[in-house]
Enzyme design. Sequence first.
Site, mmCIF file in Angstrom:
data_model
loop_
_atom_site.group_PDB
_atom_site.id
_atom_site.type_symbol
_atom_site.label_atom_id
_atom_site.label_comp_id
_atom_site.label_asym_id
_atom_site.label_seq_id
_atom_site.Cartn_x
_atom_site.Cartn_y
_atom_site.Cartn_z
ATOM 1 N N PHE A 1 -6.802 2.426 8.252
ATOM 2 C CA PHE A 1 -5.527 2.936 8.763
ATOM 3 C C PHE A 1 -4.398 2.747 7.759
ATOM 4 O O PHE A 1 -3.250 2.519 8.136
ATOM 5 C CB PHE A 1 -5.216 2.300 10.124
ATOM 6 C CG PHE A 1 -6.414 2.257 11.020
ATOM 7 C CD1 PHE A 1 -6.969 3.443 11.492
ATOM 8 C CD2 PHE A 1 -7.040 1.072 11.319
ATOM 9 C CE1 PHE A 1 -8.118 3.433 12.270
ATOM 10 C CE2 PHE A 1 -8.199 1.050 12.089
ATOM 11 C CZ PHE A 1 -8.731 2.233 12.575
ATOM 12 N N THR B 1 -13.937 7.941 9.529
ATOM 13 C CA THR B 1 -13.328 9.261 9.636
ATOM 14 C C THR B 1 -14.377 10.357 9.784
ATOM 15 O O THR B 1 -14.045 11.484 10.126
ATOM 16 C CB THR B 1 -12.505 9.521 8.368
ATOM 17 O OG1 THR B 1 -13.280 9.049 7.252
ATOM 18 C CG2 THR B 1 -11.217 8.744 8.412
ATOM 19 N N GLY C 1 -8.133 13.714 2.644
ATOM 20 C CA GLY C 1 -9.517 13.492 2.225
ATOM 21 C C GLY C 1 -10.358 14.745 2.163
ATOM 22 O O GLY C 1 -10.840 15.142 1.088
ATOM 23 N N ASN D 1 -15.977 19.427 11.726
ATOM 24 C CA ASN D 1 -16.933 18.892 12.710
ATOM 25 C C ASN D 1 -16.178 18.567 13.993
ATOM 26 O O ASN D 1 -15.439 17.576 14.055
ATOM 27 C CB ASN D 1 -17.609 17.630 12.138
ATOM 28 C CG ASN D 1 -18.642 17.051 13.100
ATOM 29 O OD1 ASN D 1 -18.517 17.172 14.327
ATOM 30 N ND2 ASN D 1 -19.663 16.424 12.557
ATOM 31 N N PRO D 2 -16.316 19.388 15.011
ATOM 32 C CA PRO D 2 -15.524 19.190 16.238
ATOM 33 C C PRO D 2 -15.744 17.818 16.867
ATOM 34 O O PRO D 2 -14.854 17.280 17.500
ATOM 35 C CB PRO D 2 -16.041 20.295 17.173
ATOM 36 C CG PRO D 2 -16.646 21.316 16.282
ATOM 37 C CD PRO D 2 -17.174 20.578 15.088
ATOM 38 N N THR E 1 -16.522 14.761 15.316
ATOM 39 C CA THR E 1 -15.812 13.680 14.627
ATOM 40 C C THR E 1 -14.308 13.965 14.574
ATOM 41 O O THR E 1 -13.499 13.037 14.583
ATOM 42 C CB THR E 1 -16.369 13.469 13.210
ATOM 43 O OG1 THR E 1 -16.316 14.714 12.498
ATOM 44 C CG2 THR E 1 -17.807 12.986 13.252
ATOM 45 N N LYS F 1 -6.986 21.862 7.688
ATOM 46 C CA LYS F 1 -5.785 21.061 7.441
ATOM 47 C C LYS F 1 -6.110 19.611 7.825
ATOM 48 O O LYS F 1 -7.145 19.339 8.426
ATOM 49 C CB LYS F 1 -4.601 21.579 8.264
ATOM 50 C CG LYS F 1 -4.159 22.991 7.831
ATOM 51 C CD LYS F 1 -2.734 23.335 8.281
ATOM 52 C CE LYS F 1 -2.645 23.749 9.728
ATOM 53 N NZ LYS F 1 -1.282 24.281 10.079
ATOM 54 N N GLU G 1 -3.941 11.844 10.610
ATOM 55 C CA GLU G 1 -2.690 11.190 10.997
ATOM 56 C C GLU G 1 -1.972 11.895 12.150
ATOM 57 O O GLU G 1 -1.269 11.262 12.918
ATOM 58 C CB GLU G 1 -1.704 11.153 9.802
ATOM 59 C CG GLU G 1 -2.351 11.200 8.441
ATOM 60 C CD GLU G 1 -2.516 9.853 7.766
ATOM 61 O OE1 GLU G 1 -1.906 8.873 8.228
ATOM 62 O OE2 GLU G 1 -3.268 9.787 6.783
#
Lengths: 710, 329, 168
Positions: free
Chosen positions: A247, A476, A517, A602-603, A605, A672, A676
Amino acid sequence: MSDVTARPRAIGVPMDRIDGVQKVTGTATYAYEWPLDQPVYLYPLQSTIAAGRVTGVDSALAEAEPGVLAVLSHLNAPTLTRPEDPELAVLQSDEVAWRGQFIGAVVAESLETARRAAGLVRVDYEGRAPDVELRADRGDLYSPVHAATFGSGGGELQDGSPADSVLGDVDTALAASPTMVDVTYSTPMYHNNPMEPHTAVVTWLDGELIVRCSTQGASMSQALISGVLGLEPGRVRVISPHVGGAFGSKVYPHSYAVLAAMAARMVRRPVKFSLTRQQMFALVGYRPASIQRIRLGAGRDGRLTALCHEVIEQTAKAKGYAEQVAVCSRLMYAAPHRRTTHRLAPLDVPVPTIMRAPGEAQGMYALESAIDEMAIACGLDPVEFRIRNEPEVHPESGLPFSSRHLTACLREGARRAGWDHRDPVPRSGREGRWLVGTGVAASTYPSPRFPGNAATIRLAPDGHYTVRIAAADLGTGTWTALTQIAADALSVPVGQVEMRIGDTALPAASVAGFSAGINSWGTAIWEAADRLRARLQAEHGGIAPPEGLEVTAELPGGNPEAERYAMHSFGAQFAEVRVDEDTGEVRVARLLGMFDVGRVINPKTARSQLIGGMTQGISMALYEHSVLDPRFGHVVNQDFAQYHIASAADVHAVEAHWVDESDPYTNPMGAKGLGEVGITGTAAAIANAVHHATGVRIRELPITLDKLVS
Amino acid sequence: MRPFRYERADEVPAAVATLVKEPEAAYLAGGTNLVDLMRLEVTTPEVLIDVRRLTSDRIEELPDGGLRIGAAVPNSDLAADPRVRRRYPVLSQALLSGASGQLRNLATTGGNLLQRTRCPYFQNVTTPCNKRIPGSGCSAVNGYQRDMAILGASPACVATHPSDMAVALAALDAVVTVAGPVAERRIPLAQLHRLPEDAPDRDTVLERGELITGVELPPPHAATRSRYRKVRDRASYAFALVSVAAALEVTDGTVRDARIALGGVAHKPWRAITAEAVLRGAPATRESFVDAAAAELAAARPLPGNAFKVPLARNTMVSTLLELLEQAR
Amino acid sequence: MDLEIELRVDGTEHRLTVDTRTTLLDALREQLGNTSPKKGCDHGQCGACTLLLDGRRILGCLALAVAHQGADIVTAAGLTDGELHPLQRSFIAHDAFQCGYCTPGQIVSAAGMLQEAGNGWPSAVSKDPGATDVVLDDEEIAERMSGNLCRCAAYANIVPAIAEVAHR
């Protein structure tokens, strides 16, 4: 680069995590868990004054303890190359800049012995009274001067933005506005508190330093650690395949790794070092406290005429970290007259650092609360008010947005949340002893691409691909999502792709931070795949050669389109809260987020990241606050029993949805950032709902029951 | 952690004798608090005497219709015991509102009573604390006061007792049985814990070497309803800001008997005898409950950082009594 | 002071010499190389080190190894019996974790919790504290799992993952 739509579709599939089995059995190896031959254990010494210097270190008792190998302090520590970051100058002088700073360490054969012996070291100090109180009336507030580590803007804030921005004449516009809101919000110090403590396991091997640490970027860790130790970067290898949460706190803070490396060099044995939970409150950063004054002016048509967001934030005397708290106010709403400012209060406190949605987390709480107050003042529905004030282009830079579907998020979110049935009158909802209210807020976070990425793809003769990049998976889902990206980029099933990450032996990668990332690493992988496919076709007729084929793509720069488009993720969050009329206890019964995050890789995660951010937002809104003791200068509530983070019982319905849109300019995948954005605006949605439930406007986080009980 | 010797005693007298003989010995039961305090070096025994097998881990019927709870009964077993759930729901609820499932499985009845305050300054050996080092000063009284006491505190210590179970036991008029170097004795639970006065290092009236062997519950009153209400910052897994254990007996609209104890407000489970006296014989109405709470809290001396606990305790007492009244109807 | 003890861990007997100060958690992680239980706070406040000790869920960081001579211990690594435990499969299917650090503790805790509920143990949110049959709705599961913190905040997936197994 070619477009994603031309390829088979692993992207968009809710794949299970590749590392799932390892994680549910506990066999994923985190840094501290690496099997080592004959390791020794380090326990640090921390200053018990907040300002001054160490005048004496008596380690005789500690050294007499059986099993103790060394006691380090500034008196005997190896000299480091003077780092740019003063936090990394571990044990280089007798100076103490905050309470809890490293002033030494004990290395011993066992953890128990190291910790016990650390308590036997006697340290004398010459101390000054600490100065740790953030107040708006301090005489020493200053405008940030440090250049950013991230971002290419060249500005003074942590993200590269300038400290101040001015457009038009705010003061005159405010004075002339038929409706004005002038409110001040404050946010406390927050600590990241990943479940895995910061850990470094260090081995010197033939002049090479191997650091297994918990980091958000192996390549950046390599640069920081090698720089301080005066080694060629190639002589430091950082390995970090699994990271137990971060984080933000595992980007910059690396003093613990430096300390472990120094100790390993002294005792010539592998050193294991993990911070305790309590130590994490002094040594690995935090989100700095802020005081934010917001002034809004609106016309009779419910359109903003002026927007002014002035921020005072806490920073350390040791390092002038400056967070981009008001930057969100530069892009969210249209208004002809606008001003944002950032001022720092230098305190005898630990160095702040990035914490999930740095800047926006605090800034959007204040802005989106103030917008709610203004909507009410204008007699408008807060969803309608936001839509009415949507800008057509970035209000300050004038750049068009690469994509901006905030209005769609507000409308669809409102529909799903049943917003149309809402009675806007405060205290109009009740169920038994519970006062019930609902609130809305918008969310946003930038979607940048970092420079400095390279990816290598190797095609084996059997048709399997190995993709190598020093990316990080903090939970993540990087491992899984990058595999999906590579599969689509290579036009092969995911089962043919093996992803290797988290090691500086792999091609360099930027840090996992700033929601950059997937954008950064995915683009490098996409580019490498394109080149590999082209060579395979041109040189081998599309057939894997017997010796295999390997291609590396290096992307030294960021996204060239960023000069022509403003790139941001958006969202709208709807909260339903219940407030116990007798006790002031607040419960979030439902939290619904509707997001605009481009194409979702990936819906499964992605949803986890969004609900994770939103739930951390609940925690930020209701529970978390680090309390500095002005007499001692330390965080008093330095553990999980006193620094409350949300538990399972605090979380009820949390839903994340998104609009099905691809961004044409952010990257070849159309994605995108979404790491966060989930936590931005959440606290405001909850605060606005608390106001709706109770009629009480809380302008100071967290919203604890003492502020509501009467 | 200071190195220590680990011993397992076979009989209570032997354990007591060891503890009396060794100046820096301590009893170990579930360890959920002691092991933690040892790691923090808040406490540094040289000898640990494991007493888990010395005392009973059973809950037994007493001839008078009450229950005897062995000191080694885990908190989870006590909370789940059908007799406790049926006859003393306030006790089961208090236990279940404390700690977590994992901790309740380790923690024992005796250990729960003897757990130490979670005052952050007590637990931090780098700050002064009279409870940890007598005479060093109280950091909390002018420090972070949120969790501190509003009743019965002294300038030397404003810490609160963290147990939920003990609050319920105080309301239930439980009695603690104790073995010691001289003789066994029985201590009413409400008198087990001390107010800090000028010796906050002493949490209880137990003498050196004394070992809690069990807790006895008097028989419940048939017409009594009881309930535990805990208010905290997080919905679960947090210590109480304020808690209320209450038992209420109402006949024909009149309070026949009321027993109330408060948690999170004092150095000990706070038996609200003033409120009880106001209630006894009073009409069972919201007004009476408000009067009773106000009478009890007239003695409150909050600090600036915990003044909210006064209205919070008042409101929680009133709403808990109202809920019991509702149940009685 | 060192003592020799025996522990049965995930079905395997071990004889080891431990410092009296060593916790079960450190004995497992540092001496037996079983790093399935995690150290998240070493302070009894996070649940990452949850173990089954003689069938009951406890915190390894607060249990001294010497006080548990002869104990039978199960970690998340030992819940698998050739194939994944239903809770482990459900956690993967529901994506009930992100970083994975609290996950072994969550799963062991859930296994212990299901056993407790099966035995009719009530919780702080049980509507009828006297009832011997526990209906594990989401509120019950969340309350009973509140001792396992997850900073990634996967709770909205953890509770359904456990519910699916509980309702089977």
